[in-house]
Scaffold this active site. Structure first.
Site, PDB file in Angstrom:
ATOM      1  N   GLU A 199      -2.385  55.661  25.653  1.00 39.07           N
ATOM      2  CA  GLU A 199      -2.291  57.010  25.086  1.00 39.07           C
ATOM      3  C   GLU A 199      -3.658  57.399  24.551  1.00 39.07           C
ATOM      4  OE1 GLU A 199       0.830  57.600  22.197  1.00 39.07           O
ATOM      5  OE2 GLU A 199      -0.417  58.981  21.031  1.00 39.07           O
ATOM      6  N   GLU A 204      -5.103  64.963  16.404  1.00 39.67           N
ATOM      7  CA  GLU A 204      -3.853  65.008  15.647  1.00 39.67           C
ATOM      8  C   GLU A 204      -4.193  65.403  14.218  1.00 39.67           C
ATOM      9  OE1 GLU A 204      -0.636  61.894  16.953  1.00 39.67           O
ATOM     10  OE2 GLU A 204      -2.542  60.849  16.674  1.00 39.67           O
TER      11      GLU A 204
END
Length: 333
Positions: A199, A204
């Site tokens: 990933e 974020e």
């Protein structure tokens, strides 16, 4: 954002790079050239500077002379300008470029998140994509948002995203990537669920600390369930404004930057082990805003999770509840 079960998705074939790109808004015209530098010296400066920053207790991005995002972009191979070529009256994102994942996911998308993803939530207006979160009141105590997945995938390149993130405490904005094929076999082990396929988190932001941006990679060896994820954070001075979030990914490393400032790097150990480097395959882009969960929620004095749900009642009418994306551009390396 991490999920317990990796999602096998059909991806569109990667477009052939073209040396002539039609102008769209402020898309840069790629010339295929780039400035080179000495990798060894440059990366040593990177590590030394980062160590000094962390020792001083600062979580700020820093500019590296000669290391600003490596080379210039290269050839534009895919871009989404949101409304430049597709602008239906209802604001639906282009179905030729995006699909939607809906529902609550397994174990709240692997993180005990509270939202339900639905189609029809994300909208394009005036050239900007908005992904809002809305609380629907105490009657059903339901939160809705959207999770968009690109039909385009690529292996190696640079992705730039111009975005603003949601700022209501309890929300978790993410622009990230998962592999089309998550299967990994190494050392007599094999896995096809997260995190075996890897990933890459382009950005974020957990809104309880809205000025901090996280750039992270997860693999079977390095992931947040083990507390070994390879991530660093950068603090932005003006989180209410637009910023450009970048990942530069090649066979040797993955770099993370904000507005051209490099703040994290993950190196390929070149052992040929997909448990530490599964980043040798095409990845697609995901965008979503989550509510609560293991990371996004606030925690009370007794460990109870909570979010500021009253602020979410306004949904898209309050920009604090919305992640906005102006454009996404992917360049070859």
């Amino acid at each position: 954002m991490a999920t317990i079960r990796a999602l096998l998705l059909q991806s569109a074939a990667m477009q052939t790079p073209s040396k002539i790109v039609s102008p769209q808004r402020d898309v840069p015209q790629p010339d295929g050239r780039g400035t080179q530098f000495d990798h060894v010296d440059c990366l040593k400066v990177f590590d030394d500077t980062l160590e000094q920053e962390e020792a001083a207790g600062r979580a700020s991005a820093f500019r590296l002379k000669g290391c600003d995002l490596l080379q210039r972009p290269g050839y534009l191979v895919w871009n989404e300008e949101f409304g430049a070529k597709w602008s239906p009256p209802d604001g639906t994102p282009n179905p030729n470029l995006w699909t939607f994942q809906v529902g609550r996911g397994e174990n709240g998308w692997g993180n005990n998140e509270w939202q339900t993803y639905e189609e029809g939530i994300a909208k394009v207006k005036n050239g900007v994509l908005s992904i809002p979160v809305q609380w629907h009141g105490r009657a059903d105590d339901r939160y809705t948002s959207a999770r968009m997945v690109s039909k385009f995938s690529f292996q190696y390149g640079r992705v730039d995203v111009k975005a603003k993130f949601a700022r209501t405490s309890g929300l978790w904005s993410a622009i990230w990537m998962l592999p089309d094929n998550p299967v990994c076999t190494a050392g007599g082990q094999s896995g096809e669920v997260w995190p075996w396929g890897g990933e890459i988190d382009i950005m974020e932001v957990v809104a309880k600390d809205p000025a901090v941006v996280h750039g992270t990679v997860h693999t079977e060896t390095y992931n947040h369930l083990k507390g070994t994820q390879q991530g660093r954070m950068a603090r932005v001075k003006d989180p209410d404004n637009w910023h450009i979030y970048t990942v530069v990914w090649d066979k040797d490393m993955i770099q993370f930057a904000i507005d051209g400032f490099v703040y994290n790097r993950y190196d390929n150990d070149h052992r040929g082990d997909c448990r530490t480097w599964p980043f040798d395959r095409p990845f697609h882009i995901i965008m979503n805003v989550a509510v609560g969960g293991n990371w996004g929620a606030n925690y009370g004095p007794n460990g109870e999770q909570y979010v500021h749900h009253e602020e979410m009642r306004a949904g898209a009418a309050d920009p604090r509840n919305t992640m906005q994306v102006d454009w996404i551009r992917v360049f070859s390396r």
